[in-house]
Design an enzyme around this catalytic site. Structure first.
Site, mmCIF file in Angstrom:
data_model
loop_
_atom_site.group_PDB
_atom_site.id
_atom_site.type_symbol
_atom_site.label_atom_id
_atom_site.label_comp_id
_atom_site.label_asym_id
_atom_site.label_seq_id
_atom_site.Cartn_x
_atom_site.Cartn_y
_atom_site.Cartn_z
ATOM 1 N N SER A 126 18.731 -32.653 24.702
ATOM 2 C CA SER A 126 18.471 -31.638 23.686
ATOM 3 C C SER A 126 17.044 -31.778 23.157
ATOM 4 O O SER A 126 16.382 -30.779 22.877
ATOM 5 C CB SER A 126 19.492 -31.720 22.550
ATOM 6 O OG SER A 126 19.534 -33.014 22.022
ATOM 7 N N ASP A 171 13.208 -35.484 32.278
ATOM 8 C CA ASP A 171 13.887 -34.449 31.494
ATOM 9 C C ASP A 171 13.009 -33.217 31.347
ATOM 10 O O ASP A 171 13.446 -32.087 31.576
ATOM 11 C CB ASP A 171 14.256 -34.984 30.103
ATOM 12 C CG ASP A 171 15.138 -36.213 30.181
ATOM 13 O OD1 ASP A 171 15.627 -36.509 31.286
ATOM 14 O OD2 ASP A 171 15.317 -36.872 29.146
#
Ligand code: GLA
Length: 385
Positions: A126, A171
């Site tokens: 996130s 990521d």
């Protein structure tokens, strides 16, 4: 996510007109864990859930930040260096703004509203999703014309330099560069990559969230990064190396005596063996050999448990049961570990049983309730209109 509703919330908070909308996904890593900051291989996929950012110029010299996920809001002026704000979510966008300022890109005043549907702290990135959506949106709004790799690098630098987490590039890369129904086979040293179709017909990627808070995850993560540097320093007695991934497994086994500390030796063994597993897993996927792919996932978990010690009771409980469940080809932790999620390849017809059976077993053993998501793989970050 209902973007029409988000626009109403935006207009209500900032008492202003129509914003532009951007989106960045979360990611799930299929295999190749804790290899990215060692110049190794990873195989992540962008998910279809992620972070929305609504943004509009406000004509002033401050940036206002709000989210539908937390109460905390911030307003910063950019004529002075950006300051970190405790452990608040705004540090991710602020770190990105800081990167734009460090590059001398003229900043403007903006109103920004974020809204995410990635479970927080679940290891589905996130935070990187917030960083990348911020960088993509600012690039477009400021017309700075950065290329996508630069945006990915700035998003990682925001995390390293501003937030203080020494993460690798996996990521941000997956979130910036992902493609529907594909995994990204990335060499984290060279940033050369290939999109590998996730052809897993008859099966689904099921993510299981342990709902175990990732306490102290950042400090333990940075500790692993430091342990890998120590291993590298020892192995350099054998020959010059840029990072741990310069050695293959055979060479490591011949030279592992150069690492006197047993723990450090195991850390290096994980990284080097994991690189080999990623390469084998990509070949297996290309040949449609999902059984081998699943076995490599299981082996990856074992190595993360025993050599790298980043799994913990909850992840080990959910993964060990999942590996034995009917219709499962492979199961492993995904992301940094220390709690968070596992990723599982499950036969279509077995998914309901899998969720019921693994969920019940997990609750019996841990007292926690797991959540399950059937992953659909989406595109990387971009503008929604
Ligand atoms: C976190 C980091 C990544 C990577 C993984 C572990 O998600 O942000 O850079 O190191 O952990 O593979």
């Amino acid at each position: 996510m209902d973007t029409v509703k988000l626009k109403e919330i935006f207009k209500h908070i900032y008492e202003t007109g129509e914003p532009a909308t951007f989106f960045a996904p979360g990611r799930v890593n299929m295999i190749g864990e804790h290899t990215d900051y060692n110049g190794g291989f990873v195989l992540p996929c962008a998910l279809s859930f992620g972070t929305y950012l609504l943004i509009r110029s406000n004509g002033g010299n401050s940036i206002r930040l709000a989210t539908t996920n937390f109460e905390y809001r911030a307003e910063v002026t950019f004529d002075q260096p950006t300051q970190k704000q405790g452990n608040e979510w705004v540090n991710y966008p602020l770190g990105v703004i800081d990167q734009f300022l460090k590059r001398g890109i003229p900043m403007k005043g903006f109103d920004m509203l974020y809204s995410g549907d990635i479970p927080n702290g679940a290891g589905l990135s996130s935070s990187a999703s917030i960083e990348v959506v911020t960088a993509v949106a600012l690039d477009e709004m400021l017309k700075s014309e950065l290329n996508r790799i630069e945006i990915v690098k700035m998003s990682r630098a925001a995390e390293n330099e501003f937030v203080g987490m020494n993460c690798g590039i996996m990521d941000q890369f997956a979130i910036g560069m992902g493609k529907t129904n594909s995994a990204i086979f990335l060499n984290c040293r060279t940033l050369n990559y290939e999109l590998v179709p996730m052809d897993i017909e008859g099966y689904s990627i099921v993510i299981a969230n342990t709902n175990k808070r990732r306490e102290l995850a950042d400090s333990k993560y940075n500790e692993r990064v430091a342990e890998c540097s120590a291993a590298l320093a020892d192995l350099r007695k054998a020959r010059p190396m840029i990072d741990l991934s310069d050695m293959n497994l055979r060479e490591f086994i011949e030279n592992q005596h150069l690492i006197p500390d047993e723990t450090i030796r195991r850390r290096a063994h994980h990284v080097i063996s994991e690189n080999e597993r990623v390469k084998k897993a990509v070949s297996a996927l290309r040949f449609g050999d999902l059984v081998t792919f699943g076995q490599l996932m299981n082996q990856s978990h074992q190595s993360l448990k025993e050599d790298y010690e980043v799994t913990g009771f909850e992840l080990d409980t959910i993964v060990s049961h999942a590996q034995l469940a009917d219709g499962v080809l492979g199961a492993r932790m995904t992301g940094a570990g220390f709690g968070g999620c596992s990723v599982n390849i499950v036969r279509y017809g077995s998914i309901d049983n899998f969720i019921a059976d693994v969920g019940e077993y997990y609750t019996d053993y841990t007292g926690l309730t797991a959540e399950f998501y059937i992953a659909s793989l989406g595109d990387g970050a971009g503008s929604l209109m």
